[in-house]
Design an enzyme around this catalytic site. Sequence first.
Site, PDB file in Angstrom:
ATOM      1  N   THR A   2       0.861  -1.187   0.000  1.00 55.99           N
ATOM      2  CA  THR A   2       0.000   0.000   0.000  1.00 55.99           C
ATOM      3  C   THR A   2       0.892   1.229   0.000  1.00 55.99           C
ATOM      4  OG1 THR A   2       0.074   0.210   2.408  1.00 55.99           O
ATOM      5  CG2 THR A   2      -1.703  -1.151   1.475  1.00 55.99           C
ATOM      6  N   ASP A   3       0.313   2.364  -0.334  1.00 59.50           N
ATOM      7  CA  ASP A   3       0.984   3.614  -0.005  1.00 59.50           C
ATOM      8  C   ASP A   3       0.819   3.785   1.503  1.00 59.50           C
ATOM      9  OD1 ASP A   3       2.280   6.014   0.044  1.00 59.50           O
ATOM     10  OD2 ASP A   3       1.181   6.928  -1.608  1.00 59.50           O
ATOM     11  N   TRP A   4       1.292   4.906   2.053  1.00 61.90           N
ATOM     12  CA  TRP A   4       1.455   4.955   3.509  1.00 61.90           C
ATOM     13  C   TRP A   4       0.159   5.169   4.293  1.00 61.90           C
ATOM     14  CZ3 TRP A   4       5.193   2.603   1.837  1.00 61.90           C
ATOM     15  CH2 TRP A   4       6.293   2.240   2.616  1.00 61.90           C
TER      16      TRP A   4
END
Length: 683
Positions: free
Chosen positions: A255-257
């Site tokens: 995932t992105d953050w």
Amino acid sequence: MDEIAAEVKKMVKNIDQVLQELTLKEKASLVVGAGYRSMLAGILGSKVPVPGAAGMTRPIPRLGIPAIVLSDGPAGVRIEPRRKGSEASFYCTGFPIGSLLASTWNTELVERVGEAIGNEALEYGVDVMLAPGMNLQRNPLCGRNFEYFSEDPYLSGKTAAAYTRGIQSQGVGACLKHYAANNQETNRFWNDSRVPEDVLRKLYLRNFEIAVKESAPWTIMASYNRLNGVHTQQDSWLLTDVLRGEWGFQGLVMTDWTGRRDTAAQIEAGCDLMEPGKHSQIREIVRKVKKGELPEAALDTCVRRVLELIVKTPTFKGYRPSLQPDLEAHASVAREAAEEGIVLLENREGALPLAHGTTVALFGVGSYETLAGGTGSGHVHRPYVVSLDEGLRKEGFTVEESLAGTYTQYIGKNRPRGSSLSRMLGGPATPEMTIGREAIEAASEGADIAILTLSRQAGEGGDRHLEGDFLLTEGERQMLAAITEAFHQKGEKVVVILNIGGVIETASWKHLPDAIVLAWQPGQEGGSALGRILSGTVNPSGRLPVTFPVDYFDLPSSRNFPYDFHGKDSFLSGKEKDADVRNVGFTEYAEGLDVGYRYFQKEGTPEVSYPFGYGLSYTSFQESAPVFSDGAVTVTVTNTGAVPGKTVVQVYHPFLCAYGKTRLLQPGESQTLTWQLEGENSK
Ligand code: BGC
């Protein structure tokens, strides 16, 4: 490479055993990152292997599974330059931004940049670089365009593939990001990009497809936004059907953050690693598997991919980072890249190169505090930045001292101190200084030429605005007019340097100066590169990877972009809001394929200020017409001017389908370039 493959094979067998050994909780902990400790180590003082690295995985010591380290990207390795209790420094080379790398149109050089970055990652203990950033530059106001390559999927995909091959040649992983259609920062955690499938496949996925197929990245990062209603990290069509099924991607998806969405749905969709990771996600996975709400087989698939990634890493292999990469060698690569990606936009009556011994009146804060890159996760803690002022002096020019003194004093007093967070993310630039007519007149007395640097800075979490950013500020307009008037009256020339991360308006003022040089944000060696281009030591050979329109509203995407959004920027996730607000809650990609030159090359469309692929040289070149035969295309190019230079050959059919940079051609020298065309374009 063979050795690595054999080792991975051995470990892959072992992965079956490891999977059987792992408890459910251990499996869950492998797919959930280790939190913010590492990213915020500089502020929190946490003990982690690489302070400042964006994230880590969780170890399982009883099975010999180490934690691996993930770091931003993309303009270099982003880690803390100082560590508590150590006298040593851990600076990383600040390379030019993505848009500049794409402007080189030189994949061999971009690969060398990737190699240098990969090597620094390796020698500082990083296993995966969260780079390249490669979303298409759909609209010039996207705040992260500087991290990205181009408006064109072919140029973007080829550049990303070269960069990735370079990183991975060092035994460190790359991460293509942000997959996909993440083309604005406004409301970035919730915005729904509404894109027809055909447009996705031809534009917004096409560059990722090229990079996946041509560089086999170890990892890919899903984006923050939604795509056609679904969070990309939960989109099994995107992550499994297309990415793995159609393109044959073998690596890991993270995932992105902001992994904290529907964790189970992410696992089922084929998202293997939740970053930065929170303990509650581990509990959620365990609970759902126990209740039969998440098939354990889906979790096992993700765990297997995490393990397959781990066994490839330097950390797993017990590599001992030297903590001493060759920063000097990498600085030369950074300079070379800057030299090839800087674009000469105007050069009337041979204003450039500057004559030997010229005295320069240097205007604009950016001349003395040249911006190496953008802010946010794309910021790099580099050891120094060579300013234009220093670069000119290094090339033997004289800089008009009293003006330089005024600027230096102003910068000393007005440089924003910034919070520790903003320092970590490359805090704000010093605002422009107002300079009066008298000072301009005085400077023109003691100088042979004026150089004015116009600067812009942006970064993740916010888009750029029209007023005062895309358009010049009133102050900049007045300064440019006053400088050109004063210098032209004396028969002296004026050069404008654009130290910017994204496209700005140029049509209304470009007739004023005699030359315009697009420096982009050229990395820590930017000033040296500029100095060498202005002196003629290096002949500029960069070409635009993006169109510069006359008017922002000439761009079809402007009707569906939050150019007039003045709400709060979206650096942190927060709760969903504004779901129904056009261009905030959702964005219709109603322009379809009419992005960049694909639109402007159609008949009846507006003129542009500078077209895609454009750039001047100090010499001239002549190209033969392209010859298509047996799925290949050949072009011969000759240097018809008076000085050596490199040029870029671009083949359109009707869109860019092949390109290459020549070697340095001496006057009269020719080079023949041949490309094998792929797919559609070979017909
Ligand atoms: C950015 C990513 C980056 C991550 C870790 C996010 O906010 O969108 O590009 O890799 O932070 O720093």
